[in-house]
Motif scaffolding. Structure first.
Motif, PDB file in Angstrom:
ATOM      1  N   GLN A   1      14.785  11.008   6.214  1.00 56.52           N
ATOM      2  CA  GLN A   1      15.031  12.116   6.724  1.00 56.52           C
ATOM      3  C   GLN A   1      13.766  12.836   7.204  1.00 56.52           C
ATOM      4  O   GLN A   1      12.169  12.732   5.800  1.00 56.52           O
ATOM      5  CB  GLN A   1      15.522  12.813   5.724  1.00 56.52           C
ATOM      6  CG  GLN A   1      16.421  13.360   5.371  1.00 56.52           C
ATOM      7  CD  GLN A   1      17.667  14.641   4.793  1.00 56.52           C
ATOM      8  OE1 GLN A   1      17.832  15.368   5.247  1.00 56.52           O
ATOM      9  NE2 GLN A   1      17.807  14.411   3.659  1.00 56.52           N
ATOM     10  N   LEU A   2      13.030  13.842   8.025  1.00 58.52           N
ATOM     11  CA  LEU A   2      11.691  13.770   8.241  1.00 58.52           C
ATOM     12  C   LEU A   2      11.761  15.565   7.826  1.00 58.52           C
ATOM     13  O   LEU A   2      12.930  16.262   8.479  1.00 58.52           O
ATOM     14  CB  LEU A   2      11.422  14.159  10.780  1.00 58.52           C
ATOM     15  CG  LEU A   2      12.268  12.562  10.624  1.00 58.52           C
ATOM     16  CD1 LEU A   2      11.132  12.476  12.207  1.00 58.52           C
ATOM     17  CD2 LEU A   2      10.188  11.298  10.748  1.00 58.52           C
ATOM     18  N   PHE A   3      11.001  16.299   7.704  1.00 59.03           N
ATOM     19  CA  PHE A   3      10.564  17.102   7.575  1.00 59.03           C
ATOM     20  C   PHE A   3       9.397  17.800   7.734  1.00 59.03           C
ATOM     21  O   PHE A   3       7.658  17.136   7.497  1.00 59.03           O
ATOM     22  CB  PHE A   3      10.609  17.146   5.783  1.00 59.03           C
ATOM     23  CG  PHE A   3       9.900  16.797   4.842  1.00 59.03           C
ATOM     24  CD1 PHE A   3       8.468  17.622   4.379  1.00 59.03           C
ATOM     25  CD2 PHE A   3       9.464  15.108   4.125  1.00 59.03           C
ATOM     26  CE1 PHE A   3       6.910  16.589   3.970  1.00 59.03           C
ATOM     27  CE2 PHE A   3       8.223  14.638   3.805  1.00 59.03           C
ATOM     28  CZ  PHE A   3       7.408  15.295   3.850  1.00 59.03           C
ATOM     29  N   GLY A   4       9.077  19.219   7.410  1.00 56.59           N
ATOM     30  CA  GLY A   4       8.062  19.670   7.340  1.00 56.59           C
ATOM     31  C   GLY A   4       7.659  21.393   6.979  1.00 56.59           C
ATOM     32  O   GLY A   4       9.080  21.866   6.519  1.00 56.59           O
ATOM     33  N   PHE A   5       6.899  21.506   6.949  1.00 55.51           N
ATOM     34  CA  PHE A   5       6.635  23.332   5.837  1.00 55.51           C
ATOM     35  C   PHE A   5       6.397  24.113   7.033  1.00 55.51           C
ATOM     36  O   PHE A   5       5.643  23.899   7.296  1.00 55.51           O
ATOM     37  CB  PHE A   5       6.091  22.841   4.452  1.00 55.51           C
ATOM     38  CG  PHE A   5       6.783  22.479   3.591  1.00 55.51           C
ATOM     39  CD1 PHE A   5       7.487  23.190   2.228  1.00 55.51           C
ATOM     40  CD2 PHE A   5       6.696  20.809   3.494  1.00 55.51           C
ATOM     41  CE1 PHE A   5       7.992  22.626   1.594  1.00 55.51           C
ATOM     42  CE2 PHE A   5       7.456  20.579   2.012  1.00 55.51           C
ATOM     43  CZ  PHE A   5       7.864  21.151   1.340  1.00 55.51           C
ATOM     44  N   VAL A   6       7.112  24.981   7.555  1.00 58.90           N
ATOM     45  CA  VAL A   6       6.959  25.633   8.941  1.00 58.90           C
ATOM     46  C   VAL A   6       6.992  26.993   8.131  1.00 58.90           C
ATOM     47  O   VAL A   6       7.515  27.282   7.147  1.00 58.90           O
ATOM     48  CB  VAL A   6       7.982  25.250   9.752  1.00 58.90           C
ATOM     49  CG1 VAL A   6       8.049  24.447  10.163  1.00 58.90           C
ATOM     50  CG2 VAL A   6       9.397  25.318   9.529  1.00 58.90           C
ATOM     51  N   SER A   7       6.230  27.424   8.778  1.00 61.28           N
ATOM     52  CA  SER A   7       6.357  28.983   8.982  1.00 61.28           C
ATOM     53  C   SER A   7       5.943  29.539   7.127  1.00 61.28           C
ATOM     54  O   SER A   7       6.029  30.992   6.903  1.00 61.28           O
ATOM     55  CB  SER A   7       7.827  29.978   8.767  1.00 61.28           C
ATOM     56  OG  SER A   7       7.716  29.782  10.395  1.00 61.28           O
ATOM     57  N   LEU A   8       4.595  28.682   6.849  1.00 64.57           N
ATOM     58  CA  LEU A   8       4.141  29.143   6.166  1.00 64.57           C
ATOM     59  C   LEU A   8       2.736  30.481   6.051  1.00 64.57           C
ATOM     60  O   LEU A   8       2.820  31.239   6.998  1.00 64.57           O
ATOM     61  CB  LEU A   8       3.127  28.542   5.698  1.00 64.57           C
ATOM     62  CG  LEU A   8       3.401  27.046   4.895  1.00 64.57           C
ATOM     63  CD1 LEU A   8       2.962  26.046   4.593  1.00 64.57           C
ATOM     64  CD2 LEU A   8       5.196  27.091   4.094  1.00 64.57           C
ATOM     65  N   PRO A   9       3.189  31.659   4.877  1.00 62.59           N
ATOM     66  CA  PRO A   9       2.278  32.803   5.037  1.00 62.59           C
ATOM     67  C   PRO A   9       0.165  31.930   5.200  1.00 62.59           C
ATOM     68  O   PRO A   9      -0.348  30.377   4.614  1.00 62.59           O
ATOM     69  CB  PRO A   9       2.081  32.996   3.834  1.00 62.59           C
ATOM     70  CG  PRO A   9       3.323  32.657   2.785  1.00 62.59           C
ATOM     71  CD  PRO A   9       3.555  31.245   3.752  1.00 62.59           C
ATOM     72  N   ASP A  10      -0.295  32.599   5.478  1.00 66.28           N
ATOM     73  CA  ASP A  10      -1.276  32.461   6.443  1.00 66.28           C
ATOM     74  C   ASP A  10      -2.406  31.884   5.495  1.00 66.28           C
ATOM     75  O   ASP A  10      -3.499  31.161   5.969  1.00 66.28           O
ATOM     76  CB  ASP A  10      -2.102  33.375   7.337  1.00 66.28           C
ATOM     77  CG  ASP A  10      -2.598  34.934   6.550  1.00 66.28           C
ATOM     78  OD1 ASP A  10      -2.102  34.867   5.214  1.00 66.28           O
ATOM     79  OD2 ASP A  10      -3.331  35.600   6.603  1.00 66.28           O
ATOM     80  N   PHE A  11      -2.104  31.936   4.437  1.00 70.47           N
ATOM     81  CA  PHE A  11      -2.889  31.727   2.903  1.00 70.47           C
ATOM     82  C   PHE A  11      -2.727  30.466   2.598  1.00 70.47           C
ATOM     83  O   PHE A  11      -3.047  30.355   1.243  1.00 70.47           O
ATOM     84  CB  PHE A  11      -3.368  32.985   1.799  1.00 70.47           C
ATOM     85  CG  PHE A  11      -1.780  33.716   1.111  1.00 70.47           C
ATOM     86  CD1 PHE A  11      -1.656  33.204   0.275  1.00 70.47           C
ATOM     87  CD2 PHE A  11      -1.220  34.294   1.834  1.00 70.47           C
ATOM     88  CE1 PHE A  11      -0.516  33.992  -0.146  1.00 70.47           C
ATOM     89  CE2 PHE A  11      -0.815  35.014   1.640  1.00 70.47           C
ATOM     90  CZ  PHE A  11      -0.172  34.827   0.672  1.00 70.47           C
ATOM     91  N   VAL A  12      -1.292  30.324   2.476  1.00 65.55           N
ATOM     92  CA  VAL A  12      -1.058  29.302   1.931  1.00 65.55           C
ATOM     93  C   VAL A  12      -0.969  27.394   3.010  1.00 65.55           C
ATOM     94  O   VAL A  12      -0.649  27.412   4.398  1.00 65.55           O
ATOM     95  CB  VAL A  12       0.362  29.205   1.545  1.00 65.55           C
ATOM     96  CG1 VAL A  12       0.905  27.514   1.255  1.00 65.55           C
ATOM     97  CG2 VAL A  12       0.580  30.477   1.078  1.00 65.55           C
ATOM     98  N   THR A  13      -1.585  26.305   2.637  1.00 67.06           N
ATOM     99  CA  THR A  13      -1.209  25.162   2.760  1.00 67.06           C
ATOM    100  C   THR A  13      -0.730  24.382   1.777  1.00 67.06           C
ATOM    101  O   THR A  13      -0.863  24.151   0.842  1.00 67.06           O
ATOM    102  CB  THR A  13      -2.802  24.633   3.325  1.00 67.06           C
ATOM    103  OG1 THR A  13      -3.431  24.661   1.939  1.00 67.06           O
ATOM    104  CG2 THR A  13      -3.480  25.799   4.229  1.00 67.06           C
ATOM    105  N   ILE A  14      -0.203  23.191   2.206  1.00 67.50           N
ATOM    106  CA  ILE A  14       0.368  21.633   1.952  1.00 67.50           C
ATOM    107  C   ILE A  14      -0.217  20.884   2.100  1.00 67.50           C
ATOM    108  O   ILE A  14      -0.028  20.035   3.685  1.00 67.50           O
ATOM    109  CB  ILE A  14       1.764  21.837   2.041  1.00 67.50           C
ATOM    110  CG1 ILE A  14       3.058  23.668   1.800  1.00 67.50           C
ATOM    111  CG2 ILE A  14       3.266  20.786   1.325  1.00 67.50           C
ATOM    112  CD1 ILE A  14       3.033  24.049   0.179  1.00 67.50           C
ATOM    113  N   GLN A  15      -0.107  19.979   1.461  1.00 63.23           N
ATOM    114  CA  GLN A  15      -0.893  18.473   1.672  1.00 63.23           C
ATOM    115  C   GLN A  15      -0.525  17.694   1.201  1.00 63.23           C
ATOM    116  O   GLN A  15       0.438  17.779  -0.343  1.00 63.23           O
ATOM    117  CB  GLN A  15      -2.384  18.627   1.001  1.00 63.23           C
ATOM    118  CG  GLN A  15      -3.951  19.581   2.239  1.00 63.23           C
ATOM    119  CD  GLN A  15      -3.365  19.546   3.164  1.00 63.23           C
ATOM    120  OE1 GLN A  15      -3.369  18.487   3.545  1.00 63.23           O
ATOM    121  NE2 GLN A  15      -3.477  20.923   3.686  1.00 63.23           N
ATOM    122  N   PRO A  16      -0.278  16.300   1.406  1.00 62.61           N
ATOM    123  CA  PRO A  16      -1.384  16.367   2.314  1.00 62.61           C
ATOM    124  C   PRO A  16       0.010  16.071   3.923  1.00 62.61           C
ATOM    125  O   PRO A  16       0.552  17.146   4.256  1.00 62.61           O
ATOM    126  CB  PRO A  16      -1.374  14.875   2.059  1.00 62.61           C
ATOM    127  CG  PRO A  16       0.048  13.961   1.244  1.00 62.61           C
ATOM    128  CD  PRO A  16       0.367  15.179   0.817  1.00 62.61           C
TER     129      PRO A  16
END
Length: 317
Positions: free
Chosen positions: A80-95
């Motif tokens: 399954q391809l996935f992505g974290f989208v529409s995140l708040p501007d102060f949040v990032t997901i790594q890697p």
């Protein structure tokens, strides 16, 4: 040709791990016997689960980033391809900024990074979206705060310092809590400065407590010295190299000594004398093995002094 299915005889075979079987018969004109076969397929869900129901970042300084690890598992039998989208501007997901592919049954370790820009509580969701437009949300909470203790300099550079010499520097620690705070005791902040091991640096004072509005000067003293472990290692390596040189020299002397009788025997053969080979006498198993000189290396005081002089010379260079 006519294709027919046997109604009521197909469905999920729960005993075969969600295996769907559909029996089909093909009837061909001018052919008495039909052609039976079965179409089978694995039925799988597309669920993705998180290792935690909620991520709590706690108190986050507005000058720093806070990381919280979590993992996600693919329960599907397909990638399954996935992505974290529409995140708040102060949040990032790594890697990979929160994008990737989950293999069947794979558990992927990720990190959520929060850099709070505003004071106060923050309650938000991070949403993982798959290629088939399924959404999986994870609740998060954080509290943006301003640290009361601040240092005047984030970086202190010392001038080049010779061995045995010292250099000094200083910085200030201040408590920026409001003096008008009624809870004076709760506004007191303590600090503890820890110096890494094997670093020739002293801090004074290294611990203390500051009240609201107070400021304290911290003195740093840097004085490089030779470590006892470094001296012993250098002396050991020097003794080892000396033993290896002696072994190589003795081996060469033995080879030269053995080469001289061989040359005499060769000259005698040239005159017509036949050399008689000597029988090889096997070594007795009771013969004691020759001790390895590298197993007993003794470091004398002279070796330490020589190692200290060498290290000082290299240090000055």
């Amino acid at each position: 040709a006519v294709v027919s299915t046997q109604s009521g005889h197909y469905g999920r075979d729960m005993s075969d791990d969600q295996l769907l079987k559909i029996p089909i018969r093909i009837k061909v004109a001018d052919q008495t016997r039909s052609v039976p076969f079965t179409v089978s397929a694995h039925v799988t869900g597309t669920d993705i689960s998180f290792s935690a129901k909620e991520l709590d970042f706690g108190c986050c300084s507005i000058y720093e980033s806070v990381r919280v690890p979590f993992s996600m598992t693919n329960h599907c039998l397909l990638p399954q391809l996935f992505g974290f989208v529409s995140l708040p501007d102060f949040v990032t997901i790594q890697p990979n900024d929160g994008f990737g592919t989950l293999l069947p049954g794979e558990t992927l370790n990720l990190e959520a990074v929060v850099h709070a820009k505003v004071l106060g509580d923050h309650n938000f969701n991070i949403t993982c979206t798959t290629e088939i437009d399924r959404h999986f949300s994870l609740r998060c909470r954080a509290t943006g705060v301003i640290p009361h203790l601040e240092v005047s300099h984030p970086l202190i550079r010392f001038a080049p310092t010779a061995l045995g010499d010292v250099r000094q520097g200083s910085f200030y620690i201040s408590n920026n809590a409001a003096k008008s705070d009624s809870k004076v005791d709760s506004s007191k902040k303590s600090f503890h400065i820890v110096v890494p091991d094997n670093i020739d640096l002293t801090v004074s004072p290294s611990v203390g407590t500051l009240g609201p509005g107070q400021r304290l000067r911290v003195q740093l003293t840097f004085g490089p010295t030779l470590k006892k472990q470094d001296i012993d290692n250098e002396a050991f390596n020097a003794s080892k190299n000396k033993i290896l040189e002696d072994i190589e020299r003795k081996k060469k002397e033995e080879e030269d000594a053995a080469a001289q009788p061989d040359s005499v025997a060769t000259s005698k053969k040239a005159k017509g004398k036949k050399a008689v080979s000597k029988p090889i006498t096997p070594k007795s198993p009771q013969d004691a093995p020759t001790p390895n000189p590298l197993d007993n290396i003794t470091i004398t005081e002279e070796n330490r002094i020589a190692a200290m002089v060498k290290l000082k010379t290299n240090f000055q260079q």
